[in-house]
Design a protein around this motif. Sequence first.
Motif, PDB file in Angstrom:
ATOM      1  N   ALA A 132       0.843  -1.194   0.000  1.00 26.35           N
ATOM      2  CA  ALA A 132       0.000   0.000   0.000  1.00 26.35           C
ATOM      3  C   ALA A 132       0.877   1.243   0.000  1.00 26.35           C
ATOM      4  O   ALA A 132       1.999   1.243   0.506  1.00 26.35           O
ATOM      5  N   VAL A 133       0.370   2.301  -0.590  1.00 23.84           N
ATOM      6  CA  VAL A 133       1.100   3.569  -0.662  1.00 23.84           C
ATOM      7  C   VAL A 133       0.289   4.621   0.077  1.00 23.84           C
ATOM      8  O   VAL A 133      -0.928   4.532   0.196  1.00 23.84           O
ATOM      9  N   LYS A 489      -4.105   5.570   3.019  1.00 23.58           N
ATOM     10  CA  LYS A 489      -3.395   4.550   2.261  1.00 23.58           C
ATOM     11  C   LYS A 489      -4.204   4.193   1.022  1.00 23.58           C
ATOM     12  O   LYS A 489      -5.434   4.271   1.008  1.00 23.58           O
ATOM     13  N   LEU A 490      -3.503   3.790  -0.017  1.00 25.58           N
ATOM     14  CA  LEU A 490      -4.126   3.370  -1.265  1.00 25.58           C
ATOM     15  C   LEU A 490      -3.505   2.065  -1.729  1.00 25.58           C
ATOM     16  O   LEU A 490      -2.325   1.796  -1.465  1.00 25.58           O
ATOM     17  N   VAL A 609      -3.657   4.292 -11.145  1.00 26.36           N
ATOM     18  CA  VAL A 609      -5.022   3.985 -10.729  1.00 26.36           C
ATOM     19  C   VAL A 609      -4.930   3.286  -9.384  1.00 26.36           C
ATOM     20  O   VAL A 609      -4.126   2.377  -9.200  1.00 26.36           O
ATOM     21  N   TYR A 610      -5.762   3.737  -8.437  1.00 26.59           N
ATOM     22  CA  TYR A 610      -5.680   3.196  -7.084  1.00 26.59           C
ATOM     23  C   TYR A 610      -7.064   2.779  -6.601  1.00 26.59           C
ATOM     24  O   TYR A 610      -8.089   3.265  -7.081  1.00 26.59           O
ATOM     25  N   ASP A 611      -7.059   1.866  -5.624  1.00 22.10           N
ATOM     26  CA  ASP A 611      -8.274   1.388  -4.978  1.00 22.10           C
ATOM     27  C   ASP A 611      -8.212   1.712  -3.497  1.00 22.10           C
ATOM     28  O   ASP A 611      -7.124   1.905  -2.929  1.00 22.10           O
ATOM     29  N   ASN A 612      -9.383   1.749  -2.869  1.00 20.65           N
ATOM     30  CA  ASN A 612      -9.454   1.986  -1.423  1.00 20.65           C
ATOM     31  C   ASN A 612      -9.088   0.724  -0.663  1.00 20.65           C
ATOM     32  O   ASN A 612      -9.607  -0.362  -0.946  1.00 20.65           O
ATOM     33  N   MET A 613      -8.221   0.869   0.308  1.00 16.81           N
ATOM     34  CA  MET A 613      -7.750  -0.285   1.058  1.00 16.81           C
ATOM     35  C   MET A 613      -8.857  -0.850   1.946  1.00 16.81           C
ATOM     36  O   MET A 613      -9.099  -2.062   1.964  1.00 16.81           O
ATOM     37  N   THR A 614      -9.544   0.007   2.677  1.00 16.21           N
ATOM     38  CA  THR A 614     -10.600  -0.474   3.570  1.00 16.21           C
ATOM     39  C   THR A 614     -11.736  -1.132   2.798  1.00 16.21           C
ATOM     40  O   THR A 614     -12.243  -2.191   3.193  1.00 16.21           O
TER      41      THR A 614
END
Length: 654
Positions: A132-133, A489-490, A609-614
């Motif tokens: 995660a970033v 975080k992403l 492109v990123y997604d939500n970690m939660t």
Amino acid sequence: MSALGSGAVNQGRHIGLQQLEAVAASTHSFLGPNKRYKFIQDEATGESALVCSCYRLLEQLELSSSVGQLLHETVRAHQGTLHSGTGTVVFLAGVWSRVALECLHKGISIPHIIAGMSKGLDLCVEVCKRNAVTVEEGICKSAVQKQTNGLFTGLFIDTGVKKSTQDGGVKSINGVLNQEKRPLKHRIKLKHSRHFNSSSAGAEETHSVDFTSPNLHQKCSKTLDLTPLAEAVSHGCEASMRLVMEASRIQSTYVPQGHSSHNFLDVDRLVTCPLPGLSEEHSCVLHGYVVKSCSVEQVSLVKHFEERALKIGLINGDLTESYRHVGFNRPKNVTYIHDSCISTGVSVEQEWMDRALRILLNLSIDILLVNGMVTSQLKSHCLSHNILVIEHVKVTILNNFATTTGAVSVSYVTQLSERCVGSGVQVSVLRDYQNTLKTESSTLLNIVASATTLVTVIITSSVHAKLQSLEDQFWSCTYRLHHALNDGKLLPGAGMTELLCIRQLYRHKDVSQNSKDRQKDVAPYEPVILQLMAEGWMDYISTLMFNAGQVTAKAHAWTHIAQHLKEFESKSLPGWLKSPLKTYSNSTNAIQGKGDQDRGEGTVERDEVYDNMTVKFEAWRGALDLVFLILQTDTEIITGINESDSQFRDVMFL
């Protein structure tokens, strides 16, 4: 509208898992950014609905089976909490049901299946947390790549096998470029960049970019802009994300003192107002609370109120004589023998209505916002006495007006007093759409309090059936950005996270097979379960690629994914991994409000492109918990058929 009729189920054990897989298969077209609309038609009434999400599809279906109802409840709970990721929940529930069925066919016991699949999910979560970033890193990478015209074609990700960090083992994107091993075209030439200083104004220098550099992150954080982050989590919904960013900009200008106005986004102060008839280009964002009115008397009253500071009252409940608040207990052992209203010929409701109107007039209330419903007779009386009544107002809106006007929300109109009345409210008529739309709800009224951060998003469409989908799309974008800011975080998107999961499962499967001191009761089945879970992730990515139109068949996608994994193993840099999905850096213009004229030659491939970690983790856990529940429930149920139904012993049609 029945979900049955979509497939065939073997009449044997664990029918629930087969039903779950069959229902989930009908939602595959909703996975990914390029969602396809579906018409759901009721054969009994002939009515139809247009849906574009798993949540709305399950809402329209008649899910008579217990499995369908459990799936609907799971999706509804996820949607109500996170407002995003329902497609992942349903897809993985179907895929992992197939994994459990395959394990059963191979003779693996249910405790071993649960233990193996739980461990597989833990491995996936672990590797995702390591890669995660932070939001700042994601924004900086997007900003730098935007200045380099998208010369990078891949993400550099640390698998975290040998390294660890101090912040809970979460690793960032490793952007250190080895120029000697990279082609010359991947070297960056930056001029007039705010991130790098050039030795002279006219000189061109070649720089290697380290996205983990503290100096780079410090410079990015000083001028942190939500636009690159919004682009990275828009997932193809550029028009909706543009509305979200405009709402954030308006809210930032009205942030109360003591709060940071930088990157302000309060989802509790956002309201949507669907408006049919106009094209989607007319969607806009307005400061204040916008409601639709179909009453000519209300419009005339608002015009009378314009440019005046008004007093406001707030009712948290229904404005009716019979309303009682939640938890109210009627007195026991009480019998009404005589009602004084009977002798006077006035009903109890009429007496209550006269009293309520008298209270409103004595307090000089101009606007009354009610959370519930209002009796039509009282509403007419209020209009005749120049009192504007708005019903069905959300509690969050009442709380916002209470904060900004000094009003106190009460449950009953008889509780209103001088200290409960707020002031400083203005109302206006935005526009009368009656001649254009020729509908009843044609006039927009705007209620604004000074210094409020309340914002209304007007969502328009010439296709009335699309309004619900467009509204859901807006809220999905809003909460994706909201979760990104809250999580800090992403996760890498566009299939990157799932590729990491596949790699981790394969790696651990190989370790389990080669281990000599493995446990006898669990380890023999562990490689099989991990292999099946990895194939489930392969199916997930291949469906994404198929829905995106990058492949003509899922078999081609599987070949493409296998090639990516092979390249991942053969690269000299151990953290190199490319996204299997092609995305384009075209969305920044749309999010910033620019038109299609800016598209074309400036369109380049991008990977940011990123997604939500939660959202990801909760969707995975929710899907697996549902599969385990149905798996364990099926084992407790003994099913059979009558002798007269022996012709259907082999197959039961859904």
